[in-house]
Design a protein around this motif. Structure first.
Motif, short mmCIF file in Angstrom:
data_model
loop_
_atom_site.label_atom_id
_atom_site.label_comp_id
_atom_site.label_asym_id
_atom_site.label_seq_id
_atom_site.Cartn_x
_atom_site.Cartn_y
_atom_site.Cartn_z
N GLY A 24 0.83 -1.22 0.00
CA GLY A 24 0.00 0.00 0.00
C GLY A 24 0.86 1.26 0.00
O GLY A 24 1.93 1.30 -0.62
N SER B 123 4.70 -9.08 -1.01
CA SER B 123 3.56 -9.90 -0.64
C SER B 123 2.41 -8.98 -0.23
O SER B 123 2.63 -7.94 0.39
CB SER B 123 3.98 -10.79 0.54
N LYS C 13 -3.24 -4.09 -5.29
CA LYS C 13 -2.13 -3.33 -4.66
C LYS C 13 -0.79 -3.82 -5.20
O LYS C 13 0.14 -3.03 -5.41
CB LYS C 13 -2.18 -3.47 -3.14
N ALA D 9 -1.70 -4.15 11.69
CA ALA D 9 -1.40 -4.50 13.08
C ALA D 9 -1.87 -5.92 13.41
O ALA D 9 -1.39 -6.53 14.36
CB ALA D 9 -2.04 -3.50 14.02
N ALA E 179 5.47 9.12 12.22
CA ALA E 179 5.13 10.50 11.88
C ALA E 179 5.37 11.45 13.06
O ALA E 179 4.66 12.41 13.25
CB ALA E 179 3.66 10.56 11.47
N VAL F 234 2.02 5.87 16.52
CA VAL F 234 3.04 6.67 17.20
C VAL F 234 2.90 6.58 18.73
O VAL F 234 3.89 6.60 19.45
CB VAL F 234 2.99 8.16 16.77
N THR G 286 -2.50 7.81 6.93
CA THR G 286 -1.04 7.69 7.00
C THR G 286 -0.37 8.99 6.58
O THR G 286 -0.58 9.49 5.49
CB THR G 286 -0.57 6.52 6.09
N1 LIG Z 1 4.46 3.57 12.78
C1 LIG Z 1 3.76 4.62 12.32
O1 LIG Z 1 3.93 5.75 12.74
C2 LIG Z 1 2.75 4.40 11.23
C3 LIG Z 1 2.26 5.48 10.50
C4 LIG Z 1 1.36 5.25 9.48
C5 LIG Z 1 0.91 3.97 9.22
N2 LIG Z 1 1.35 2.94 9.99
C6 LIG Z 1 0.89 1.57 9.77
O2 LIG Z 1 1.65 0.99 8.72
C7 LIG Z 1 0.83 0.04 8.02
C8 LIG Z 1 0.86 0.35 6.52
O3 LIG Z 1 0.32 1.65 6.31
P1 LIG Z 1 -0.15 2.10 4.85
O4 LIG Z 1 -0.49 3.53 4.94
O5 LIG Z 1 0.85 1.66 3.85
O6 LIG Z 1 -1.49 1.27 4.69
P2 LIG Z 1 -2.26 0.91 3.34
O7 LIG Z 1 -3.64 0.57 3.76
O8 LIG Z 1 -2.07 1.96 2.32
O9 LIG Z 1 -1.52 -0.41 2.83
C9 LIG Z 1 -1.52 -1.60 3.57
C10 LIG Z 1 -1.35 -2.75 2.59
O10 LIG Z 1 -1.18 -3.95 3.34
C11 LIG Z 1 -2.00 -4.96 2.74
N3 LIG Z 1 -2.29 -5.96 3.75
C12 LIG Z 1 -3.23 -5.90 4.73
N4 LIG Z 1 -3.19 -7.05 5.44
C13 LIG Z 1 -2.22 -7.83 4.90
C14 LIG Z 1 -1.70 -9.11 5.20
N5 LIG Z 1 -2.21 -9.86 6.18
N6 LIG Z 1 -0.69 -9.60 4.43
C15 LIG Z 1 -0.20 -8.87 3.39
N7 LIG Z 1 -0.65 -7.64 3.06
C16 LIG Z 1 -1.65 -7.13 3.81
C17 LIG Z 1 -3.21 -4.22 2.20
O11 LIG Z 1 -3.85 -4.96 1.18
C18 LIG Z 1 -2.57 -2.95 1.67
O12 LIG Z 1 -2.13 -3.07 0.34
C19 LIG Z 1 -0.57 0.14 8.63
O13 LIG Z 1 -0.76 -0.88 9.59
C20 LIG Z 1 -0.57 1.49 9.32
O14 LIG Z 1 -1.45 1.56 10.43
C21 LIG Z 1 2.27 3.13 10.96
#
Ligand SMILES: NC(=O)c1ccc[n+]([C@@H]2O[C@H](COP(=O)([O-])OP(=O)(O)OC[C@H]3O[C@@H](n4cnc5c(N)ncnc54)[C@H](O)[C@@H]3O)[C@@H](O)[C@H]2O)c1
Length: 267
Positions: free
Chosen positions: A12, A36, A42, A75, A123, A192, A244
Motif C-alpha cells: 500500500g 507480498s 495493490k 497490526a 510520523a 506513534v 497515513t
Molecule cells: N508507525 C507509524 O507511525 C505508522 C504510521 C502510518 C501507518 N502505519 C501503519 O503501517 C501500516 C501500513 O500503512 P499504509 O499507509 O501503507 O497502509 P495501506 O492501507 O495503504 O496499505 C496496507 C497494505 O497492506 C496490505 N495488507 C493488509 N493485510 C495484509 C496481510 N495480512 N498480508 C499482506 N498484506 C496485507 C493491504 O492490502 C494494503 O495493500 C498500517 O498498519 C498502518 O497503520 C504506521
C-alpha cells in the motif's frame, strides 16, 4: 558491495514508497527481491510504479528470499511477521507497531537472535530525545494528536461509542487514555502512541478531532530530570491514505537506510 535483499509485506502507501526508494536513494545498498500482499490490485499497482521485478510470494517464501523484511501491512499480522522473520534470523522493520503492544516475547526473541527488530519513529518528532530523557526519570509524558474527521473514519472507538463526526463543527477532545486503549480504539491512527509507550508505558494520549484540518498533528510534552520538551509535528497525509502521514513512509525509508549504513545519526 553485496546488496541487501529486501522483502516488503504490504504493497500500500508505505510499501510503495519504500519500494521506490530501494531503486533510487538506496540503489547502491539494497535490492527488492520479494513482495507480498493479500490484495492483487495493490501488488499490480506497486509493480506498475517500479522498474524492478521482485517475486510475488507468500510470507514464508518472502522471508526465505530476503535478508531484511519490511512490514507495512496491518497490526493484525505485524507481530506474527516479526516473530517469523526473527526466528529465521532475518532483520525486520515493523510499521504496524500497534500490533506489537503487549507481545513482549517478540522483544525477548529479538535479544536472542543475530537479527534486528527496527521500529521507525513514524510520523513523530522527538522519539530520539525521549529515549535519552527517560533515563533522567520522567514526571510527565503526553501525546496530543489532532486529526480531521476524515482521517478518523472507520475507527472502532467511534462506532462503539456512537460518535458521529460528520456534523462536528468545533475542535473537540474525543479520546483520552493509555496508549493501549488508544490503539485498540484507533488501530490505524495512533501507531506513534505505541512507539512512545515502548519507551514510557505510562504515556497519556489525547485525540482531538478538528474539522477542516488538512494535516495530522502530533504534540509531545515531557518533563523530567532532563528538563522540559515540547515537539509539534504537522504532517501532510499521504494522497492515497489520509490515515497515513507522508513522514511515516519517509521514516521507514530513513530507518532502512540507517540499518544499511555504518554511520548512525540521531539514534
Ligand atoms: N508507525 C507509524 O507511525 C505508522 C504510521 C502510518 C501507518 N502505519 C501503519 O503501517 C501500516 C501500513 O500503512 P499504509 O499507509 O501503507 O497502509 P495501506 O492501507 O495503504 O496499505 C496496507 C497494505 O497492506 C496490505 N495488507 C493488509 N493485510 C495484509 C496481510 N495480512 N498480508 C499482506 N498484506 C496485507 C493491504 O492490502 C494494503 O495493500 C498500517 O498498519 C498502518 O497503520 C504506521
Amino acid at each position: 558491495m553485496k546488496k541487501t535483499k529486501i522483502g516488503i509485506v504490504g504493497c500500500g502507501t508505505i510499501g510503495l514508497e519504500v519500494a521506490k526508494a530501494i531503486e533510487t536513494r538506496l540503489k547502491n545498498k539494497a535490492v527488492l527481491v520479494a513482495i507480498s500482499d493479500i490484495d492483487e490490485i495493490k501488488i499490480d499497482n506497486l509493480l506498475s510504479k517500479i522498474k524492478a521485478r521482485p517475486d510475488v510470494c507468500s510470507l514464508k517464501e518472502l522471508i526465505k528470499k530476503s535478508d531484511f523484511v519490511v512490514e507495512a501491512a496491518s497490526a493484525v499480522v505485524s507481530a506474527g511477521i516479526a516473530k517469523k522473520a526473527l526466528a529465521a534470523n532475518k532483520d525486520v522493520l515493523i510499521m504496524s507497531v500497534g500490533g506489537l503492544l503487549n507481545v513482549s516475547d517478540i522483544f525477548n526473541a529479538a535479544q536472542k537472535t543475530k537479527a534486528r527488530l527496527y521500529i521507525p519513529s513514524g510520523a513523530l518528532a522527538g522519539l530520539d530525545a525521549l529515549k535519552s530523557a527517560v533515563a533522567s526519570g520522567l514526571r510527565k509524558l503526553t501525546l496530543t494528536t489532532r486529526k480531521s474527521p476524515r482521517s478518523l473514519e472507520g475507527a472502532p472507538y467511534l462506532k462503539e461509542n456512537n460518535i458521529d463526526l460528520s456534523s462536528t463543527k468545533q475542535e473537540k477532545v474525543i479520546f483520552e487514555g493509555t496508549a493501549a486503549q488508544a490503539i485498540k480504539g484507533f488501530p490505524k491512527n495512533v501507531n506513534v502512541a505505541v512507539a512512545l509507550s515502548l519507551i514510557y508505558p505510562s504515556l497519556n494520549v489525547k485525540i482531538i478531532v478538528v474539522p477542516q484540518l488538512k494535516s495530522n498533528i502530533h504534540e509531545i510534552e515531557a518533563e523530567g530530570g532532563f528538563g522540559k520538551m515540547f515537539t509539534r509535528t504537522e504532517n501532510m497525509p499521504s494522497p492515497n491514505n489520509p490515515k497515513t502521514s507522508y513522514l511515516a513512509a519517509l521514516s521507514a525509508i530513513a530507518t532502512l537506510e540507517g540499518a544499511l549504513s555504518n554511520v548512525k545519526i540521531g539514534t
